[in-house]
Structures are given as C-alpha cells and as structure tokens.
Scaffold this active site. Structure first.
Site, short mmCIF file in Angstrom:
data_model
loop_
_atom_site.label_atom_id
_atom_site.label_comp_id
_atom_site.label_asym_id
_atom_site.label_seq_id
_atom_site.Cartn_x
_atom_site.Cartn_y
_atom_site.Cartn_z
N THR A 265 6.06 2.26 3.35
CA THR A 265 7.48 2.60 3.46
C THR A 265 7.83 3.74 2.51
OG1 THR A 265 7.97 0.33 4.08
CG2 THR A 265 9.83 1.68 3.35
N CYS B 23 -9.16 -6.54 -1.36
CA CYS B 23 -10.18 -5.74 -0.70
C CYS B 23 -11.00 -6.63 0.25
CB CYS B 23 -11.09 -5.08 -1.73
SG CYS B 23 -12.21 -6.23 -2.53
N SER C 280 0.82 -1.21 0.00
CA SER C 280 0.00 0.00 0.00
C SER C 280 0.86 1.27 0.00
CB SER C 280 -0.94 0.00 1.22
OG SER C 280 -0.20 0.04 2.43
N GLY C 281 2.18 1.10 0.03
CA GLY C 281 3.06 2.27 -0.07
C GLY C 281 3.43 2.90 1.27
N CYS D 136 -6.64 -3.99 -4.96
CA CYS D 136 -6.98 -5.42 -4.91
C CYS D 136 -6.57 -6.09 -6.22
CB CYS D 136 -8.48 -5.59 -4.68
SG CYS D 136 -9.01 -7.31 -4.72
N GLN E 282 5.07 -3.13 13.32
CA GLN E 282 4.31 -4.26 13.88
C GLN E 282 5.21 -5.35 14.44
OE1 GLN E 282 4.61 -3.69 10.61
NE2 GLN E 282 5.30 -5.59 9.68
N ASP F 80 10.35 1.77 10.65
CA ASP F 80 9.63 0.99 9.65
C ASP F 80 9.27 -0.37 10.23
OD1 ASP F 80 8.44 0.57 7.20
OD2 ASP F 80 10.29 -0.06 6.18
N GLU F 81 8.28 -1.03 9.68
CA GLU F 81 7.82 -2.36 10.12
C GLU F 81 7.52 -2.37 11.63
OE1 GLU F 81 7.14 -4.57 7.93
OE2 GLU F 81 8.49 -4.33 6.22
ZN ZN Z 1 -11.34 -7.11 -4.50
#
Ligand code: ZN
Length: 191
Positions: free
Chosen positions: A28, A182, A25-26, A150, A96, A93-94
């Site tokens: 970083t 999605c 999703s961009g 997606c 999580q 970054d990262e």
């Molecule tokens: Zn989808």
C-alpha cells in the site's frame, strides 16, 4: 523494482501495474507513492478499496506506516468501472478481495486508455495463490513483488503467517493475527 519512468511509459494506450506480496511488505505504501506522483503530475485519479477492509480508516487507503490517501469504498469490481470514467489513473488497494471479475474490469480500464495500479496479496495464509492476483499478473504489463522481513530469522519474507487457527481465508486483522515469514520459517496451517 523500479517504477516505470514517465519517459518510457506507453503512449496512447493504458496499461496495468501490479504491486503484490505478503502482508507488511509495503504494497500500500508503494501504491500511495505512485499515486502521489501521478497527483503531482496533475493527472486525474480514482482510488478504490473493497468494503471488507475496515482497518484504520473508512474512506482512505492506509499503509501500515500510516501513509494515507482518500479513496472510494466499493462493494464490487463492477462499481470501479462505472466510477472511473473521468480518471486517467485508477488505483486499487486490497485487490485480492474483489474476486475474479476484477481481471475483466482492469482489462477494460487499461484498454480504455487508463493507467491501472493494483496492490494485493499474491498468497493466502496457506501460502497458496490468492485469486485474482495470479490472473492479473498474467495480463499486467508491469509487476512489482514487494518483500517483507521474516520476523523469525530476518530473511526477505514473501509469506503471511497466521498466528491463530481460524480456517477462513479472509480474516481481517494486522499484527495481532499475522506476521511476515520467509519460505524456511513459514508453517502452513493443518488441512
Ligand atoms: Zn525466516
């Protein structure tokens, strides 16, 4: 969402910015963009990533589009605190992968007057909240949710679909193992 303008940035205090979303999703890329602008503004940066992430390059944060920025690899969130003493801006970054102690570390850094920017996955491969990002969202001043596309239907995507049946929460990989989907096309793994 718009990056906060320096004109409206808080004065005489630090703050926390979170960039969260699924893989591809961009996150970083957006983190690197903000850090580059801080660098141009001649601010002192300290940039960190967890040792678990060995993708592409060892001591850089690297986006999927191969933007890169020199970073320090750390084993724990506590190390970030001790290595950020001279920094005005701290990039992580990262997020999580740092575990629950990252929340207190970010709070301490922001309270000490630093701008703290964390990028991380907000959901795991089951589509469940990925700690400590939800907790960080609660204490952050600024939140950006990045969406991918997606791969099945082309809708905006906020979930990370794992293409294998391995059950562990942390399984490092990129397009070979994961794809963005999605809500409609995401298939949660069997329990
Ligand atoms: Zn989808």
């Amino acid at each position: 969402m718009e990056e906060i303008s320096l004109h409206y940035a808080p004065r005489e205090t630090g703050w926390i910015e979170i960039i969260c979303g699924c893989m591809f999703s961009g996150k970083t890329e957006e983190l690197i963009r903000r850090l580059r602008r801080a660098e141009i503004a001649r601010q002192n940066l300290a940039i960190f990533k967890p040792r678990i992430d060995k993708r592409y390059s060892d001591d850089h944060i690297v986006s999927h589009s191969d933007e890169r920025l020199k970073s320090i690899v750390v084993d724990s969130a506590a190390e970030i605190l001790s290595l950020s003493a001279g920094a005005q801006v701290v990039g992580i970054d990262e997020g999580q992968f740092f575990g629950p102690e990252l929340v207190d570390v970010c709070e301490s850094l922001a309270t000490a007057g630093k701008r703290v920017i964390v990028a991380g996955l907000d959901q795991d491969f089951r589509g469940k909240p990925f700690e400590p990002i939800p907790q960080l969202l609660a204490v952050a001043e600024y939140i950006t949710k990045t969406l991918a596309i997606c791969v099945v239907c082309g809708n905006p995507a906020d979930r990370t679909q794992r293409k294998t049946h391995q059950g562990e929460r942390v399984l490092v990989g990129a397009k070979d193992i994961y794809e963005a989907r999605c809500r409609k096309c995401f298939v949660p793994p069997p329990d």
